[in-house]
Enzyme design. Structure first.
Site, PDB file in Angstrom:
ATOM      1  N   SER A  67      -3.968   2.470  -5.361  1.00  0.00           N
ATOM      2  CA  SER A  67      -2.573   2.858  -5.509  1.00  0.00           C
ATOM      3  C   SER A  67      -2.403   4.361  -5.625  1.00  0.00           C
ATOM      4  O   SER A  67      -1.272   4.844  -5.719  1.00  0.00           O
ATOM      5  CB  SER A  67      -1.963   2.181  -6.740  1.00  0.00           C
ATOM      6  OG  SER A  67      -2.671   2.550  -7.905  1.00  0.00           O
ATOM      7  N   HIS A  73      -2.111   0.038   1.182  1.00  0.00           N
ATOM      8  CA  HIS A  73      -1.603  -0.155  -0.179  1.00  0.00           C
ATOM      9  C   HIS A  73      -0.473  -1.170  -0.169  1.00  0.00           C
ATOM     10  O   HIS A  73       0.661  -0.870   0.215  1.00  0.00           O
ATOM     11  CB  HIS A  73      -1.124   1.180  -0.744  1.00  0.00           C
ATOM     12  CG  HIS A  73      -0.623   1.074  -2.155  1.00  0.00           C
ATOM     13  ND1 HIS A  73       0.360   1.899  -2.662  1.00  0.00           N
ATOM     14  CD2 HIS A  73      -0.960   0.235  -3.165  1.00  0.00           C
ATOM     15  CE1 HIS A  73       0.601   1.563  -3.918  1.00  0.00           C
ATOM     16  NE2 HIS A  73      -0.182   0.549  -4.245  1.00  0.00           N
ATOM     17  N   GLU A 110       2.083   0.637   2.496  1.00  0.00           N
ATOM     18  CA  GLU A 110       1.717   2.029   2.788  1.00  0.00           C
ATOM     19  C   GLU A 110       0.361   2.038   3.493  1.00  0.00           C
ATOM     20  O   GLU A 110      -0.598   1.436   3.007  1.00  0.00           O
ATOM     21  CB  GLU A 110       1.633   2.840   1.498  1.00  0.00           C
ATOM     22  CG  GLU A 110       2.970   3.049   0.815  1.00  0.00           C
ATOM     23  CD  GLU A 110       2.865   3.916  -0.419  1.00  0.00           C
ATOM     24  OE1 GLU A 110       3.820   4.654  -0.695  1.00  0.00           O
ATOM     25  OE2 GLU A 110       1.832   3.849  -1.128  1.00  0.00           O
ATOM     26  N   ASN A 164       4.486   5.437  -5.270  1.00  0.00           N
ATOM     27  CA  ASN A 164       4.120   5.641  -6.673  1.00  0.00           C
ATOM     28  C   ASN A 164       4.561   6.999  -7.188  1.00  0.00           C
ATOM     29  O   ASN A 164       4.829   7.159  -8.386  1.00  0.00           O
ATOM     30  CB  ASN A 164       2.615   5.455  -6.870  1.00  0.00           C
ATOM     31  CG  ASN A 164       2.251   3.985  -6.988  1.00  0.00           C
ATOM     32  OD1 ASN A 164       3.113   3.130  -7.084  1.00  0.00           O
ATOM     33  ND2 ASN A 164       0.963   3.691  -6.978  1.00  0.00           N
TER      34      ASN A 164
END
Length: 248
Positions: free
Chosen positions: A129, A152, A164, A203
């Site tokens: 992540s 991801h 992602e 994130n």
């Protein structure tokens, strides 16, 4: 080279790993799901003892709400195992996805082990992540690095649309194109191409929004329960809301 995903492997059977395995089985791929061997077991012990961690997580997967499996029979496509006894099973895997603890040294050690068994055509990806893809691949051969990138997924993998995809400077463009197309057309994801910067895009955004929410709660005297009641399904977000997400 033309790529196909007939046999996928997922390393790490926790919340994300088992969810990714369920997603892949749901589109018809045969999946090998590996984790560490159960503590206090030895080689030669019964598979149900050695694979206790994976079996426990698969049991939790069957009972998850919302359902992670498209259909209960998808579980028949997922074969449990452990990294000590079953690594050689990955020798014919078309795509190997790492979904283990966010520890760079441990991931690098696993990549070295995967390099020793992977087929020449196999794509390797990490579900990290936030760690740099370049760093995870450090020390591996040029051929390994050509087939390596970040994929991801977000929890729960069946339902959250974002995927992602993060190449590094040595990722083969053909591998990147294939995984981008597979993620979009087969897995039904909204694929976003990211630069290989720590935490990528989502994130980074979530950390800003989450920190704002926590600070606002502290400054205005809101409780944990109140914040999660306001920042979950009420505003179209998952039930993990703010603090439950941090706990998860």
């Amino acid at each position: 080279m033309q790529f196909h995903i007939r046999h996928a492997a997922v390393i790490g059977s926790g919340t994300m790993g088992s969810g990714i395995a369920a997603l892949l089985a749901g589109v018809g791929a045969r999946v090998t799901l590996l984790d560490i061997s159960a503590p206090d077991t030895q080689p030669g012990d019964p598979p149900e003892a050695r694979n206790a961690i994976v079996l426990k997580n698969l049991h939790a997967l069957q009972n998850s709400r919302p359902a992670q499996l498209f259909h209960p029979t998808d579980l028949d496509l997922i074969t449990p195992g452990n990294l000590d006894d079953d690594l050689a099973r990955l020798g014919d895997a078309d795509w190997i996805i790492e979904a283990i603890v966010e520890n760079l040294a441990i991931k690098q050690d696993l990549m070295a082990r995967l390099e020793s068994v992977r087929a020449p055509h196999a794509i390797i990806s990490t579900n990290t992540s936030g760690l740099r893809i370049h760093d995870i691949a450090e020390g591996r051969s040029a051929e390994f690095q050509r087939h390596f990138l970040g994929t991801h997924f977000f929890n729960p993998p069946r339902y959250l649309k974002l995927l992602e995809i993060i190449p590094h400077e040595r990722t083969d463009p053909a591998v990147l194109d294939f995984i981008t197309d597979y993620g979009s057309t087969i897995l039904g994801k909204g694929v976003v191409l990211c630069k290989d910067t720590p935490n990528f895009i989502a994130n980074r955004f979530i950390s800003v929004a989450g920190t704002f929410g926590v600070n606002y709660a502290l400054e205005h005297g809101y409780s944990v329960g109140e914040v999660d009641a306001l920042t979950g399904p009420l505003i179209g977000r998952p039930k993990t809301a703010t603090f439950r997400l941090y706990d998860l």
